[in-house]
Structures are given as C-alpha cells and as structure tokens.
Design a protein around this motif. Structure first.
Motif: not given
Length: 630
Positions: A588-592, A610-612, A616-618, A625-627
């Motif tokens: 939810r951020a632009e950088c971690v 993890i970020l990749q 697709g979900h958030q 709402l990815r399949r």
C-alpha cells in the motif's frame, strides 16, 4: 452493506425511493459545497504550495474536511442505496462526491445544474499525480513490481563492492545512508560503490541520506576495571557442549583477533615462543580459582587454546607453562609469563522496576548504583543525556523511555542539573542500559530545532552527493521550513525531501507539516514506525500508520513504509509469520525500507517476491479481485 437495508430498499415504493435519493442528494450536495468552501480558509496556504502540488494540497483540504466529521451514517445510507461509498476516496475526494451526486441527479431525472466546476473524470487524476510524484522522488518503477525497495546500507558497504552489487541485483531501488553514523569519508566511499555498481549492472538506484536530527540519546558509561571472561558452552543441565576457544597473541599484535574466538588473550614479551602444541597454561584467576588452558594449534606467532572452565583474568596475571614429558610427568617450562594489557569495558548499569535512575545534564560518564560496605544505597545509577536543553522542557510526572521502549520510567523530580527517574517498565530479570541508546519523552513539549549544527554542516555534503535528504525527528512546520531555507541557501531547491514521521508531535501536527512540505517540488513521507510506536504506544501503531497513509495519499505524496520490515529474517536468517504479513502491507506504500543486517540479501529477495505476489491483489486500499485458484 446491511442485508435488511438492501431488502427494504428493494421492496420500497417508487415514491419512497425517490424520497431516499432526494435526501441523499441534498446531504451530498451540502457536503460537497462545504468542502469547496473550506478552501477559502486555506487560501494563504495554497498560495505558498509549489504549483505542481496545488491539486494535492487542495485535495488534502477536502479530505481533512471530510474526515473531521463522522461519515459512518452517510456511508451506511450510500451502501443501502447500492451507491459508491466514500471509503476509497483519499486521492480524489471531490470527483468521488460529484460522481455520486451526478448519478443521483440522473436517477431523479433532474436537470444537471451546478455552479461548481467539478470534473467527475478527476477520480483518475489523483493516482496519476501520486505516481508521478513518486517517480520524481524515488525514481522509475522496476519492471517487475509496483513498489520500490529501499535498503539501509551498513558501514561495511564502503569497502564491500560485491555486497552493494548483489543488493542491486536482488532488487534494491533506493539506498539509505544514515548520517547519524560514520563520516563523510565513509559516506563518499559508499556512494562511489553504488554508482559503480549501477554502471556495471545497468540498474538505477536513488540515494537518500538521513540527517541525524535532534535525537535524544544516552551518554557514555564509565569504564570498569580491565577484566576478561570466557566460559565453555553448556546445555540446559550444565554439561559442557564445547570448550571456550581462546586466541593467545603478543600484546602488541592488536589486529590478530579472529572473529570466531570466544576471547583474545594478549601475552607480554616473547613468552609464547617457548610454547608447543598440547602444552598447558596454568594460572590462578581473579576469583582465586586454579584454571588451565590447553594449547591446541599454533598459527603464525599465535596459539589457539581451549578451556572447559569459566575464568576471569586481569592484566599482569601470572601464567605458567607446563609440558607432558615422555615419562608422563609434567614439568614447568621456562619462566612465568604474564597477561598483557586488557582493554577496559564499560560498567554495567542494570535497572529493575522500582529502581531510580539519575539523568545528568553534563557529559559525566554513567555509573551503576553505589553502595557502602554495609550494602546501603549511597547513590542511584546515573547516565548523561545528549541534549541537555530538554531539562528545561520536561516536568515531573511525565514519561521517559529508553532503548526503543525496553526501559520505561516516570520523571519524579527535575532540577537544573539532574532528572530523577523511577523505573516502571523492565523485565523481571532487569534490563541493561547501554550508551548511545535512544531516549523518548512522549508527554513532554519539546522545543528543539529541527536541524542540529552537525545536520547543517552535513547538509552541504548531502546536497552534492545525494538525491534525497531525510528530515529526522521533525516536530512542527518550522522544522520543515528551516530545512527548505538551508536548501535554498545551498541552491538545492530541487533536492528531494523525505519527512520522517517518528514523534508524537509530528503525528499530531501532520496536516501542517504536509502543507509546508508541499512548498518544495520533490517530496515524500516516511513512516518511521520504531520511534513512533515508542512515543505513541505500540497498541496505537496500526491505527496511526493507517491515518498517515490516508493523509499522504490525499496529498498525492509517495509514502515509504519503514522500520523492522522482515527484521527477524534480516538479523537472524528466519522470518516470523507476523512480519511476512507486515511486509505484504507494504504493497500500500510506494516504497518499503529494509534495515541492515547479516542476511540482508535474503530479505531483499523475499520482499521482492512478496511485493510481486501482492500487487495482483492490492492497490492502496482497494482489493483488485484477481482471479483465485479454485
């Protein structure tokens, strides 16, 4: 959405629906008009904002106006009517409101008449502006993910090109250098290594340099007598698992201590030259116990030895060399040797609940509790504070926290030279207080300058070598203004600025801080969750970071999610389950940001994965709402 509300609306008569929609329309129109009108109160603020951030500043005004009321009843009515809610309107408050208003007007077959020029297509502009600001500050996105990875570089990176190159290849997009440590010579070597690695790998990497800021820390601790201790490793039943490994060397050979040694024992003169493998060294230790060392291996001019006994040694202690003869008898070899000069180590200040601690104004080395011969307490433990000016700003009854909140207390008395603190928070076995550990005063009104003299001195280096400067421990808007003034003086207005939110005052003054920050063209925010949790309470951290994320998105500002991300993995090589979920929240951020540690390469690789997976979900607050797979 409430089921009974849906059913009631579904079975309502046309007239009832019309009434419901009309009432909603009136409420939304009044809300929209009120938010637009609220801009008038911020006219001076908007005039000072950088032109490219005008839309973000205006949207932040609207968002603050929206959230300064309880919109839950309105949310329920919108949900019951099957209309878009306001729950994801952070980046586009007015366009979101106007879209609902327009839909209701069409439903009620009203002629669209509006004196307010609101672009209903503007909902898409907020996220676009946010991404543009993120690119300006943090660089372009990597091809494989939507969130950048920042890594705090250790001092060793100055002379470890391979480490930095591997960090880049694993996924580092931004490098952070903490100006609270090392010096310009070390920083420059790190930066040169980064630039070389970028050229060789073809990857891009922005450089952020954090100014230390007015950080409160504990002072030095007095040195105790030079005593060396070693002990073998034992199991839970006290049985020896492995002996202690001791490296013996000439006392002038200070650089020969292997990292794997349990202790490094200096020896005077050339006494070691008479020793051979399998000889024994006998001595009486500082407690009067007879002890032995078994010489195991000669390496160069030094010896590896092993001991199955706990021992305490002091300088000049006599050492006797003994050797087993063929007759199985043991004899002493040569004259007695002596332990060389041992380094002094700091005294131990251990604090328990109920203890008192004296915080001193002057840089007097800290000392543990002092007792007389009868065991009566003469003076409580004491330690200095790095910023003595806070003595005039604190009051009796306020909280004080040490070492990221591991030790907590209440200030019981204040005078010009000392604070008396009652320890109220420590583990049952006590806590050891060390030098250079953070001090937090969450209840105190601190009037400290946002930049120290050292920060101002370092800023010139930062403006010449970094892409971004981090403003640490800011409390109020004047701290941001001060940094902006110095950047203007140095002709560095275009340098990126990251405001670190890490104090209770910064959180409480966040809107004012953001409006001031928006006067500069290239800016962002970091949630420094370590100090923020200590100052505001760990139980509030989840709530605070949510609110900071909402306000930065409303201002179209990029956000850096920082502190203790994958901390167990970075330091110990194995992540906890909770921190995997925490890292996923970074989507939810632009950088971690990751902190340094011996397993940093593994942490970068796992965070990248993890970020990749999560992208697709958030996206910010929205589930995509990815399949699913079943």
């Amino acid at each position: 959405m409430k089921i009974h509300d849906q059913r009631a609306l579904k079975h309502a008569s046309p007239d009832e629906n019309t009434t419901t929609y009309s009432l909603l329309l009136d409420e939304l129109t009044a809300l929209r008009d009120e938010l637009v009108k609220s801009e008038n109160g911020f006219s001076d603020t908007l005039q000072k904002v950088n032109l490219q951030h005008h839309a973000g500043a205006a949207n932040l005004i609207h968002y603050l106006g929206l959230r300064r009321r309880d919109v839950r009843p309105l949310q329920e009515k919108l949900a019951a009517a099957g209309l878009s809610s306001l729950g994801r309107a952070e980046s586009h408050v007015l366009p979101n409101l106007q879209a609902i208003i327009t839909l209701l007007q069409h439903t009620l077959q009203l002629t669209y008449r509006d004196d307010i020029a609101s672009d209903t297509a503007g909902a898409a502009k907020g996220p676009v502006l946010l991404q543009a600001n993120a690119k300006n500050l943090l660089g372009k996105l990597p091809s494989q993910r939507q969130v950048r990875i920042m890594v705090t570089l250790p001092s060793e990176a100055a002379d470890d090109y391979t480490l930095i190159k591997e960090m880049l290849l694993k996924g580092m997009d931004c490098a952070r250098i903490n100006c609270a440590h090392d010096d310009p010579a070390v920083w420059l070597r790190i930066i040169d290594q980064i630039k070389l690695a970028c050229r060789e790998t073809g990857r891009h990497c922005r450089i952020l340099m954090d100014l230390a800021g007015p950080k409160l820390r504990t002072g030095d601790i007095a040195l105790g007598p030079p005593v060396m201790k070693w002990q073998p490793r034992r199991d839970v039943q006290g049985r020896i698992i492995s002996p202690a490994r001791i490296w013996l060397h000439h006392e002038k050979d200070h650089l020969s201590c292997p990292a794997s040694a349990d202790a490094c024992l200096p020896v005077q003169g050339n006494w070691l030259s008479h020793a051979k493998k399998r000889d024994q060294i006998e001595f009486t230790d500082a407690r009067g116990s007879r002890r032995k060392l078994q010489l195991a291996e000669k390496v160069g001019d030094g010896f590896w030895a092993e001991s199955s006994q706990t021992a305490y040694l002091t300088s000049d202690m006599k050492l006797h060399l003994s050797r087993m003869l063929k007759s199985k008898k043991t004899e002493h070899v040569g004259n007695a040797g002596a332990v060389g000069a041992l380094p002094q180590t700091p005294e131990t200040i251990r604090l328990y609940r109920g203890d008192n601690l004296i915080l001193t104004r002057y840089p007097i080395p800290g000392i543990p509790e002092q007792y007389d011969e009868s065991g009566n307490l003469l003076r409580a433990a004491s330690i200095a504070c790095s910023l003595p000016e806070v003595f005039a700003m604190v009051k009796s009854g306020e909280r004080i926290l040490f070492d990221d909140g591991r030790i907590g207390g209440i200030i019981r008395s204040v005078n010009a030279d000392e604070l008396m603190v009652e320890i109220t928070q420590a583990r049952d076995g006590g806590e050891k207080l060390l030098s250079d550990k953070g001090i937090n005063l969450p209840d105190s009104q601190l009037d400290l300058s946002g930049l120290t003299d050292i920060d101002i001195e370092n800023l010139e280096f930062v403006t010449h070598h970094a892409d971004i400067v981090g403003l640490s421990f800011a409390h109020r808007a004047t701290d941001v203004e001060l940094l902006q003034q110095h950047l203007k003086r140095l002709n560095a207005n275009q340098l990126g600025i990251v405001l670190k939110v890490e104090t209770r005052a910064a959180f409480e003054n966040l809107p004012e801080l953001l409006f001031t920050l928006l006067r500069s063209p290239n800016v962002g925010v970091m949630i420094a969750r370590g100090d923020l949790a200590v100052e505001c309470g760990y139980e509030r951290l989840a709530e605070l970071q949510e609110e900071i994320m909402w306000l930065t998105e409303a201002a179209h500002l990029p956000l850096i999610w920082a502190t203790q991300v994958l901390e167990s993995l970075t330091k110990n090589g194995k992540p906890s389950r909770a921190e995997i979920t925490d890292a996923a929240m970074g989507e939810r951020a632009e950088c971690v940001m990751l902190n340094k540690g011996p397993h940093i390469l593994d942490a970068i690789q796992m965070l990248d994965d993890i970020l990749q997976r999560m992208q697709g979900h958030q996206n910010k607050k929205s589930a995509l709402l990815r399949r699913l797979h079943w």
